[in-house]
Design an enzyme around this catalytic site. Structure first.
Site, mmCIF file in Angstrom:
data_model
loop_
_atom_site.group_PDB
_atom_site.id
_atom_site.type_symbol
_atom_site.label_atom_id
_atom_site.label_comp_id
_atom_site.label_asym_id
_atom_site.label_seq_id
_atom_site.Cartn_x
_atom_site.Cartn_y
_atom_site.Cartn_z
ATOM 1 N N CYS B 84 -13.634 22.427 14.389
ATOM 2 C CA CYS B 84 -12.515 21.869 13.615
ATOM 3 C C CYS B 84 -12.892 20.632 12.819
ATOM 4 C CB CYS B 84 -11.329 21.598 14.533
ATOM 5 S SG CYS B 84 -10.634 23.136 15.193
ATOM 6 N N HIS B 337 -3.794 23.479 9.779
ATOM 7 C CA HIS B 337 -5.189 23.108 10.014
ATOM 8 C C HIS B 337 -6.148 24.188 9.521
ATOM 9 C CE1 HIS B 337 -8.778 21.566 11.679
ATOM 10 N NE2 HIS B 337 -8.704 22.081 12.879
#
Lengths: 393, 393
Positions: B84, B337
């Site tokens: 991430c 995201h």
């Protein structure tokens, strides 16, 4: 513009596992083996490393792939991926970070447990969205280079096959002298020429193998290198040319040259001040994924004039005893191609040769070497080139 | 050791797509949109770029993912991936390459077509080889932080849920002021508190969304920046701490702190000369993948004393009007995201705020900002931190 970082960084330690079918070892095991060989070679502790770059294509995600097995203590670990040039990118990015002054010592490492990835060597590539290219295997994609070259330069199929066979024969001969190669036997010309066909005119012996392996390099700024060893390897040029994918659309694309190679070579030679690669480069490790790839690389990199590489091959120019030895360690042909590791494996051979540690395949005092690592297909790929040296300046 | 590259490079242009369910756009479209906004913002041509770094987790392999749609002309394009924190790594590596002198101008860009990846936000993580952790979803993994924190610091479940709810409420409120956010509405406290449970005590409104998006930055050396604009953004610190995976094995691991955050903050503050983050940092974008993550980050990064972040949350310290606004753009909560893009999206907000271009969410003259981007799970992750500034020195 691109300026390069000529002579700003140096390699003070390297490690490389044997490349093989390591059914008894995990990617973790291979990473640890390569890294600890490099630590011992450089005379440093794991805790001396400030930051790491990891290259792997399919054997792990993220920096945790390395930080776990090496138990690095909350230092940066960055994963890079650029298809078959992944290992070279780990090296390139680590070099920039050290050259920038951000870190004093970086570890570049690459690994692939290719035998665990399900990759057979015959994987079918994804078709592009635009439908211009059907799904195709890697051997088939590179096989196109052979008849195109033969036809353009007037080689009949038998002569062409002789040239390809000679390339594989050379690389296996070199690999027979290398204890870390996957395949360590000479292979007779006839056995190569008559090997089972994979993608005509490529037989199985025109193809590189499927292997597991890892390789590592420790990089510091040039001024710091003497603290660690008297014979570091200096980085003269680093580049990677990524193609825009116009290959199949260009009128002049004829499968006898890979433009990414040409552009990468031009840039690398500019950075390193190379004007006559055939004369100024003493040895090279190139991306011989398939025999016609190596043939085309000779011309794309200016080792041979256009249309003349096939004669140079038959004349032994690129043999271990030749004018410009190519793939002295045995190449992908003898090592297989564990994707994340190959680029660093090529640099490992340069490093050993500069230090006179290449055993039975040692070249007489090479001072300038080139590594070339290609990812993708002839019509759209990334082409990495490094130029490394035994001496400064 | 690690020295950083404080004030050596500057950002002269940025671009960011709206983050949303872009069913009508490909990853190529998003890359082109973000890149061309950055080119226009910097007043440069695509051909001025010397090299590119691409961050994507699951929306492409290799540099060709970018070189194809942008039609870059055989310049380097490197793909980086760090879960991430992938987008932040594209920025970090581009900064090092420019700081090293290898290139004069680099493009860092990140993209994710997360809606096309099959990722539901509830993907089950791979169990590790050693069997220490069972397969677990991301919400479940981060949900552990909540009862651990509540218990350690004496919050009953209702009070704890009130704190988490307040964090989501703040981020949605900020996002309602941002035309590029995925979700652009304020959400009442009660709607958040009573949202359907995903992984107790986390409701769906404690979780960030699943979105597509891209963001880009153009980086030059600081001395070159005035040629392009009078108000560039300067890089003060860059670091990423990769955990060795000892979290679940350590006696002191209690799910109320993520050691990777602590170590990354320590290093970033050292590089940037920050001794009192609460006072010296004017704004921050942090990785609010789930509300308890943001709560723990406040303490790990020294924004709050240990055990006091919950009070700071309720007191509005991190609100847009607070002492230290966190996620002024709306955060992952409002943006979703898209993995490869998020880190650069955070930097985009810093850039806008420094230039006074943040519209209704504009802060009064912020000069030092921090971005924090986390990849992995609380017990083993990579934690990226950048510190950026409006001024030199």
């Amino acid at each position: 513009m691109s300026k390069g970082i000529t002579d700003k960084v140096a390699v003070i330690g390297m490690g490389c596992t044997r490349f093989a079918e390591h059914w008894d070892k995990s990617a973790d095991d291979l990473l640890v083996e390569a890294a600890y060989e490099a630590f011992a070679d450089a005379g440093v502790e794991p805790s001396d490393i400030d930051a790491c770059w990891l290259g792997t294509f399919a054997s792990g995600l993220s920096g945790l792939t390395l930080s776990g097995p090496l138990k690095t203590q909350y230092i940066p670990v960055t994963r890079v991926e650029n298809m078959c040039a992944t290992g070279s990118e780990a090296f390139r990015n680590a070099c920039y970070a050290v050259a920038s002054g951000a870190y004093d010592m970086a570890l570049a490492i690459g690994v692939e447990k290719l035998k665990d990835s399900g990759y057979s060597g015959l994987a079918v590539a994804e078709p592009p969205n635009d439908g211009t290219t059907p799904p195709i295997t890697a051997p088939a994609a590179f096989s196109f280079l052979a008849p195109a070259y033969f036809s353009k330069y007037g080689l009949d199929p038998e002569k062409g096959k002789e040239v390809l066979t000679r390339i594989a024969w050379k690389n296996h001969r070199n690999g027979s002298l290398n204890p870390k190669a996957q395949f360590r036997s000479e292979v007779p010309l006839e056995a190569i020429a008559k090997s089972p066909m994979v993608a005509a005119p490529l037989g199985i012996m025109d193809c590189s193998g499927v292997a597991d392996g890892a390789a590592a390099a420790i990089i510091v700024r040039t001024e710091d290198a003497p603290k660690y060893r008297k014979d570091p390897m200096y980085v003269k040029a680093l580049t990677i040319a990524a193609g825009p994918g116009d290959g199949v659309l260009r009128q002049d694309f004829d499968f006898t040259s890979i433009r990414e190679n040409v552009m990468a070579a031009k840039e690398a030679y500019r950075q390193a001040g190379i004007t006559d690669p055939r004369k100024q480069i003493d040895m090279a490790e190139v991306h011989d994924c398939f025999t016609p790839t190596e043939l085309v690389i000779y011309e794309d990199l200016g080792f041979s004039e256009r249309g003349k590489a096939w004669q140079d091959v038959l004349n032994g120019v690129f043999d271990l005893e030749g004018e410009l030895p190519v793939n002295p360690d045995g190449g992908l042909k003898s090592f297989g191609h564990p994707i994340g590791a190959s680029g660093l494996r090529m640099l490992y051979e340069m490093y050993l040769q500069f230090q006179g540690k290449a055993g039975k395949r040692q070249l007489p005092n090479p001072k300038i070497g080139l590594t070339h690592n290609l990812g993708g297909f002839p019509w759209q790929c990334v082409s990495f080139i490094s130029i490394v040296g035994k001496e400064l300046g």
